[in-house]
Scaffold this active site. Structure first.
Site, PDB file in Angstrom:
ATOM      1  N   SER A 172       0.760   3.755  -2.208  1.00 26.73           N
ATOM      2  CA  SER A 172       0.568   4.843  -3.354  1.00 26.73           C
ATOM      3  C   SER A 172       0.661   6.124  -2.711  1.00 26.73           C
ATOM      4  CB  SER A 172      -0.958   4.182  -3.941  1.00 26.73           C
ATOM      5  OG  SER A 172      -1.910   3.868  -2.668  1.00 26.73           O
ATOM      6  N   THR A 195      -3.976  11.281   6.473  1.00 27.33           N
ATOM      7  CA  THR A 195      -3.781  10.277   4.868  1.00 27.33           C
ATOM      8  C   THR A 195      -4.982  10.265   3.918  1.00 27.33           C
ATOM      9  OG1 THR A 195      -4.472   8.524   6.151  1.00 27.33           O
ATOM     10  CG2 THR A 195      -1.980   9.277   6.760  1.00 27.33           C
ATOM     11  N   TYR A 251     -13.746  -2.803  11.456  1.00 27.55           N
ATOM     12  CA  TYR A 251     -12.249  -1.999  10.905  1.00 27.55           C
ATOM     13  C   TYR A 251     -11.672  -2.447  13.048  1.00 27.55           C
ATOM     14  CZ  TYR A 251      -8.517   1.260  10.998  1.00 27.55           C
ATOM     15  OH  TYR A 251      -6.863   1.534  10.527  1.00 27.55           O
ATOM     16  N   GLY A 259       0.904  -1.242  -0.346  1.00 32.56           N
ATOM     17  CA  GLY A 259      -0.702   0.088  -0.121  1.00 32.56           C
ATOM     18  C   GLY A 259       0.584   1.283  -0.297  1.00 32.56           C
ATOM     19  N   ALA A 265     -12.057  -5.069  14.808  1.00 31.06           N
ATOM     20  CA  ALA A 265     -11.288  -6.614  14.443  1.00 31.06           C
ATOM     21  C   ALA A 265     -11.385  -7.195  13.710  1.00 31.06           C
ATOM     22  CB  ALA A 265     -13.114  -6.591  14.254  1.00 31.06           C
ATOM     23  N   SER A 266     -10.597  -5.895  11.882  1.00 31.97           N
ATOM     24  CA  SER A 266      -9.429  -6.882  11.035  1.00 31.97           C
ATOM     25  C   SER A 266      -8.654  -6.410  12.059  1.00 31.97           C
ATOM     26  CB  SER A 266      -9.653  -5.762  10.603  1.00 31.97           C
ATOM     27  OG  SER A 266      -9.384  -4.693   9.864  1.00 31.97           O
ATOM     28  N   LYS A 267      -7.840  -5.183  13.012  1.00 33.46           N
ATOM     29  CA  LYS A 267      -7.050  -4.605  13.697  1.00 33.46           C
ATOM     30  C   LYS A 267      -6.565  -5.724  14.861  1.00 33.46           C
ATOM     31  CE  LYS A 267      -5.638  -1.676  10.885  1.00 33.46           C
ATOM     32  NZ  LYS A 267      -5.008  -1.670   9.867  1.00 33.46           N
ATOM     33  N   SER A 317      -1.200  -1.368  12.621  1.00 34.77           N
ATOM     34  CA  SER A 317      -2.340  -1.916  13.461  1.00 34.77           C
ATOM     35  C   SER A 317      -2.610  -0.719  13.541  1.00 34.77           C
ATOM     36  CB  SER A 317      -2.006  -2.566  14.208  1.00 34.77           C
ATOM     37  OG  SER A 317      -3.040  -2.765  15.078  1.00 34.77           O
ATOM     38  N   GLY A 367      -0.249   8.169   1.361  1.00 30.39           N
ATOM     39  CA  GLY A 367      -0.861   8.186   3.101  1.00 30.39           C
ATOM     40  C   GLY A 367       0.780   7.584   3.241  1.00 30.39           C
ATOM     41  N   ASP A 379      -1.507  -6.401  -4.864  1.00 33.54           N
ATOM     42  CA  ASP A 379      -2.896  -6.484  -4.361  1.00 33.54           C
ATOM     43  C   ASP A 379      -2.791  -7.459  -3.607  1.00 33.54           C
ATOM     44  OD1 ASP A 379      -5.866  -6.558  -3.439  1.00 33.54           O
ATOM     45  OD2 ASP A 379      -6.122  -5.987  -5.631  1.00 33.54           O
TER      46      ASP A 379
HETATM   47  N1  LIG Z   1      -4.998   7.373   8.727  1.00 27.01           N
HETATM   48  C1  LIG Z   1      -4.858   7.076  10.219  1.00 27.01           C
HETATM   49  O1  LIG Z   1      -5.859   7.705  11.423  1.00 27.01           O
HETATM   50  C2  LIG Z   1      -4.781   5.553  10.579  1.00 27.01           C
HETATM   51  C3  LIG Z   1      -4.623   5.787  11.921  1.00 27.01           C
HETATM   52  C4  LIG Z   1      -4.112   3.641  12.534  1.00 27.01           C
HETATM   53  C5  LIG Z   1      -3.606   2.290  11.191  1.00 27.01           C
HETATM   54  N2  LIG Z   1      -3.920   3.444  10.010  1.00 27.01           N
HETATM   55  C6  LIG Z   1      -3.542   2.223   9.561  1.00 27.01           C
HETATM   56  O2  LIG Z   1      -2.862   2.282   8.413  1.00 27.01           O
HETATM   57  C7  LIG Z   1      -2.486   1.822   7.449  1.00 27.01           C
HETATM   58  C8  LIG Z   1      -2.640   2.725   6.106  1.00 27.01           C
HETATM   59  O3  LIG Z   1      -2.845   3.625   6.105  1.00 27.01           O
HETATM   60  P1  LIG Z   1      -3.187   5.408   5.844  1.00 27.01           P
HETATM   61  O4  LIG Z   1      -4.001   6.298   6.671  1.00 27.01           O
HETATM   62  O5  LIG Z   1      -1.984   5.360   4.675  1.00 27.01           O
HETATM   63  O6  LIG Z   1      -4.204   5.759   4.478  1.00 27.01           O
HETATM   64  P2  LIG Z   1      -4.526   5.345   2.280  1.00 27.01           P
HETATM   65  O7  LIG Z   1      -2.963   7.091   2.807  1.00 27.01           O
HETATM   66  O8  LIG Z   1      -5.791   5.506   2.333  1.00 27.01           O
HETATM   67  O9  LIG Z   1      -3.586   4.240   2.687  1.00 27.01           O
HETATM   68  C9  LIG Z   1      -3.818   3.304   1.886  1.00 27.01           C
HETATM   69  C10 LIG Z   1      -3.136   2.021   1.411  1.00 27.01           C
HETATM   70  O10 LIG Z   1      -3.543   1.057   1.554  1.00 27.01           O
HETATM   71  C11 LIG Z   1      -3.890   0.392  -0.147  1.00 27.01           C
HETATM   72  N3  LIG Z   1      -4.358  -0.415  -0.097  1.00 27.01           N
HETATM   73  C12 LIG Z   1      -5.868  -0.384   0.167  1.00 27.01           C
HETATM   74  N4  LIG Z   1      -6.461  -1.752  -0.145  1.00 27.01           N
HETATM   75  C13 LIG Z   1      -5.213  -2.419  -0.875  1.00 27.01           C
HETATM   76  C14 LIG Z   1      -5.249  -3.485  -1.978  1.00 27.01           C
HETATM   77  N5  LIG Z   1      -5.600  -4.420  -2.010  1.00 27.01           N
HETATM   78  N6  LIG Z   1      -3.561  -4.112  -2.141  1.00 27.01           N
HETATM   79  C15 LIG Z   1      -2.895  -3.047  -1.764  1.00 27.01           C
HETATM   80  N7  LIG Z   1      -2.904  -1.909  -1.284  1.00 27.01           N
HETATM   81  C16 LIG Z   1      -4.579  -1.537  -0.701  1.00 27.01           C
HETATM   82  C17 LIG Z   1      -3.952   1.659  -0.766  1.00 27.01           C
HETATM   83  O11 LIG Z   1      -3.952   1.192  -1.973  1.00 27.01           O
HETATM   84  P3  LIG Z   1      -5.454   2.480  -3.512  1.00 27.01           P
HETATM   85  O12 LIG Z   1      -4.400   3.714  -3.661  1.00 27.01           O
HETATM   86  O13 LIG Z   1      -4.170   1.236  -4.166  1.00 27.01           O
HETATM   87  O14 LIG Z   1      -6.108   2.309  -2.832  1.00 27.01           O
HETATM   88  C18 LIG Z   1      -3.493   2.714  -0.280  1.00 27.01           C
HETATM   89  O15 LIG Z   1      -1.715   2.838  -0.761  1.00 27.01           O
HETATM   90  C19 LIG Z   1      -3.519   0.956   6.505  1.00 27.01           C
HETATM   91  O16 LIG Z   1      -3.827  -0.226   7.780  1.00 27.01           O
HETATM   92  C20 LIG Z   1      -3.869   1.840   8.102  1.00 27.01           C
HETATM   93  O17 LIG Z   1      -5.567   0.927   8.620  1.00 27.01           O
HETATM   94  C21 LIG Z   1      -3.877   5.130   9.637  1.00 27.01           C
END
Ligand SMILES: NC(=O)c1ccc[n+]([C@@H]2O[C@H](COP(=O)([O-])OP(=O)(O)OC[C@H]3O[C@@H](n4cnc5c(N)ncnc54)[C@H](OP(=O)(O)O)[C@@H]3O)[C@@H](O)[C@H]2O)c1
Length: 298
Positions: A13, A193, A158, A11, A160-162, A144, A15, A66
């Site tokens: 791309s 993000t 969400y 992931g 539950a997944s974490k 997580s 964030g 993916d």
């Molecule tokens: N931001 C927060 O506040 C926060 C807090 C706690 C945890 N997190 C965790 O941090 C992680 C990253 O999230 P983020 O906040 O950086 O959000 P984000 O910018 O939306 O990034 C999520 C990334 O996951 C990718 N993704 C989704 N489904 C996928 C798949 N099937 N295969 C490969 N890549 C996939 C997305 O790719 P596409 O561009 O292709 O959709 C994107 O690159 C996540 O696990 C999220 O649960 C975030």
């Protein structure tokens, strides 16, 4: 530390994944920045990463992956091994947020969320572990969330997944310690993000409509999270510090957050209780459980 450490990130791309790519590559790591469809939906993101790599002479390679597709994950891991010969750190970062009253989440929505947030890391770990075990070193790093330790209404799936991811990552840490491989959990609080823009909403609106005041929970929680979100670079800096921490000295859990939700306290308490359980089962020595190594902030 090791200037030739090879890191594979899911992931990448946008964030955190994008920031991990840039931060770790600038710190001398070879980075395989994986993403869905780098030739299509993520073409702009992929070309921006390649342009940065070119401009700053950074060792970043963009690969398609993916995490919901076994073959795609295996291809990406094999491509990284073919190019770099090893994978030292796998960062399970890909994931998304689902909000809504639990009864309004369809089984198909729940299945898809688990397929990405939980089975995604299962696939990535299974693809990289044979190489790490051959190397007798490596780090599985799991992104997580504070939601992997705390539960709010309208975040149940969400969470539950974490929670599931945390259980897997913790069990891995016990099973792999004897082979020199570390499994680490990073628990970010809320950070700005693309996640809030990519949020999936519970589909069964007819059920939501019958919930009275409780139907406001999703908007209240999402509003509070997005309005207090911190700078995501803090998480990338924490991940760099974790990657730089010598083998055997990393904690199992790192809570990184703009606000204190008491997650450090939960982590410290469960660590103590886990220690007692492992001792009770006669497993403390085999799992290399270290009592003094407290959970805490990165
Ligand atoms: N931001 C927060 O506040 C926060 C807090 C706690 C945890 N997190 C965790 O941090 C992680 C990253 O999230 P983020 O906040 O950086 O959000 P984000 O910018 O939306 O990034 C999520 C990334 O996951 C990718 N993704 C989704 N489904 C996928 C798949 N099937 N295969 C490969 N890549 C996939 C997305 O790719 P596409 O561009 O292709 O959709 C994107 O690159 C996540 O696990 C999220 O649960 C975030």
């Amino acid at each position: 530390m090791n200037s030739k450490q090879v890191v594979l990130i899911s992931g990448s791309s946008t964030g955190f994944g994008r920031l991990f790519t840039e931060t770790l590559a600038r710190a001398g790591r070879t980075v395989f920045a994986t993403m869905r469809d780098p030739g299509g939906r993520n073409a702009k993101n992929a070309s921006e990463i390649r342009a940065l790599a070119e401009k700053e002479s950074l060792p970043i390679h963009v690969l398609e992956m993916d995490v919901t597709d076994d073959a795609s994950v295996e291809r990406a891991a094999e491509a990284a091994i073919a190019k770099a010969g090893r994978i030292d750190v796998a960062i399970n970062n890909a994931g998304y947020y689902l909000t809504g009253l639990e009864e309004a989440v369809t089984t198909e929505q729940a299945r898809r969320l688990m397929d990405t947030n939980f089975l995604g890391p299962v696939r990535v770990n299974r693809a990289v572990l044979p190489h790490m075990r051959r190397q007798r070193s490596g780090v599985l790093l799991h992104i997580s969330s504070a939601a992997g330790r705390l539960v709010l209404p309208s975040v149940g799936f969400y969470c539950a997944s974490k929670f599931a991811l945390e259980a897997l990552a913790e069990s891995y840490s016990y099973e792999l310690a004897g082979q020199g491989i570390e499994s680490v959990i990073v628990e970010p609080g809320q950070y700005a993000t693309a996640i809030f823009g990519a949020t999936v909403t519970a589909a069964d609106e007819a059920r939501t409509a019958t919930y009275g005041a409780a139907k406001e929970f999703p908007a209240k929680v999402s509003g509070a999270l997005s309005s207090t979100a911190g700078n995501a670079q803090e998480v990338a800096d924490a991940v760099l510090r974790i990657v730089e921490t010598p083998a055997g000295e990393k904690q199992l859990r790192y809570f990184v957050s703009p606000a204190n939700f008491g997650v450090n306290e939960i982590n410290a308490l469960t660590k103590e209780i886990q220690g007692q359980a492992l001792e009770g089962f006669g497993l403390a020595a085999d799992t290399k459980f270290v009592k003094g190594k407290a959970a805490g902030a990165a």
